[in-house]
Design an enzyme around this catalytic site. Structure first.
Site, PDB file in Angstrom:
ATOM      1  N   ASP A  46      -6.091   1.573  -3.018  1.00 39.01           N
ATOM      2  CA  ASP A  46      -7.283   0.740  -2.804  1.00 39.01           C
ATOM      3  C   ASP A  46      -8.360   1.079  -3.831  1.00 39.01           C
ATOM      4  OD1 ASP A  46      -6.027  -0.318  -0.595  1.00 39.01           O
ATOM      5  OD2 ASP A  46      -6.980   1.084   0.792  1.00 39.01           O
TER       6      ASP A  46
HETATM    7  N1  URA Z   1      -3.224   3.744   2.337  1.00 42.07           N
HETATM    8  C1  URA Z   1      -4.429   3.115   2.315  1.00 42.07           C
HETATM    9  O1  URA Z   1      -4.949   2.719   3.350  1.00 42.07           O
HETATM   10  N2  URA Z   1      -5.036   2.960   1.124  1.00 42.07           N
HETATM   11  C2  URA Z   1      -4.528   3.436  -0.046  1.00 42.07           C
HETATM   12  O2  URA Z   1      -5.153   3.280  -1.101  1.00 42.07           O
HETATM   13  C3  URA Z   1      -3.282   4.086  -0.001  1.00 42.07           C
HETATM   14  C4  URA Z   1      -2.641   4.224   1.198  1.00 42.07           C
END
Ligand code: URA
Length: 243
Positions: free
Chosen positions: A110
């Site tokens: 993310d």
């Molecule tokens: N899980 C998430 O919620 N976000 C990420 O960036 C990676 C794994």
């Protein structure tokens, strides 16, 4: 391999552009300027420079990036700059067998997640690292809004149900490093998986950092925003037998 073809394979532009770079005296091999595009070199391990920038030949590209917060793992980001802007041009332009050019991120983090991101132009490698069947463990350091307890850890290990899928998703491993600091290992990579698993317990992720994939640990001296080639030892640390 001819020098012009070699440059092209490494992402230095169209064949015509690569020929021009050589003819204009902008390419040196082992410190010697080479102006004949057809000059043959053994590519394996070859070091050369283009317009003064040192480069090493890699038949396939395997890299790690320390992803900083505030970057999207997308070629066409919507609100934040793309992680691909953190890489030099040749890595983004390498010709690949498929339609997409350049290296691709192995899964996505993310925008606000930091840590170890792998990139490659080897489709089979990307598939192997992403596929839940290969169960490559990914280890996340999760900052939590509320303290967790052993009961919560038990629920993560047993599996929690996410709203879009009735099959429970399990933590391959989890431990509390501090009451609001969770170390969580996953072997699959569903959309926002960590945040959704934590939310399923009525808690909330405040910070998220991926520190390890397989046995490959993000090196402490790779600062946020920096990248480097994976070594043979790094690649071995990513093989399932090592994990
Ligand atoms: N899980 C998430 O919620 N976000 C990420 O960036 C990676 C794994």
């Amino acid at each position: 391999m001819r020098l012009d073809a070699l440059l092209f394979s490494q992402g230095f532009g169209t064949r015509r552009l690569c020929t021009g770079l050589i003819e204009r005296g902008l390419v040196a091999v082992a410190g010697q300027v080479v102006t004949e595009p057809a000059t043959e070199f053994e590519p394996a391990g070859l070091r050369f420079s283009v317009q003064g920038e040192a480069w090493a030949y890699h038949e396939r590209a395997y890299l790690m990036l320390h992803k900083p917060a505030g970057y999207e793992c997308s070629q066409r980001p919507s609100a934040w700059p793309s992680v691909y802007t953190l890489l030099p041009g040749p890595l983004r332009q390498r010709p690949t067998p498929g339609k997409v050019q350049g290296v691709q991120a192995v899964g996505r983090l993310d925008q606000d997640t930091t840590g170890l991101l792998l990139l490659s132009d080897d489709g089979a490698f990307i598939h192997r690292m992403n596929s839940p069947r290969h169960r490559v463990p990914k280890v996340y350091e999760v900052g939590l809004k509320h303290a967790m307890d052993e009961r919560d850890l038990g629920r993560l290990r047993a599996g929690v149900v996410l709203h879009d899928d009735p099959a429970p998703v399990r933590a391959a491993a989890c431990e509390l490093v501090a009451p609001t600091q969770l170390r969580l290992t996953l072997t699959e990579g569903k959309y926002h998986q960590v945040k959704r698993m934590v939310a399923a317990l009525g808690n909330r992720v405040e910070s998220l950092h991926r520190g390890r994939i397989g046995d490959l640990v993000l090196p402490f001296d790779l600062a946020p925003g920096q990248w480097r080639w994976l070594t043979a030892a790094d690649l071995a640390a990513l093989r399932p037998s090592a994990g």
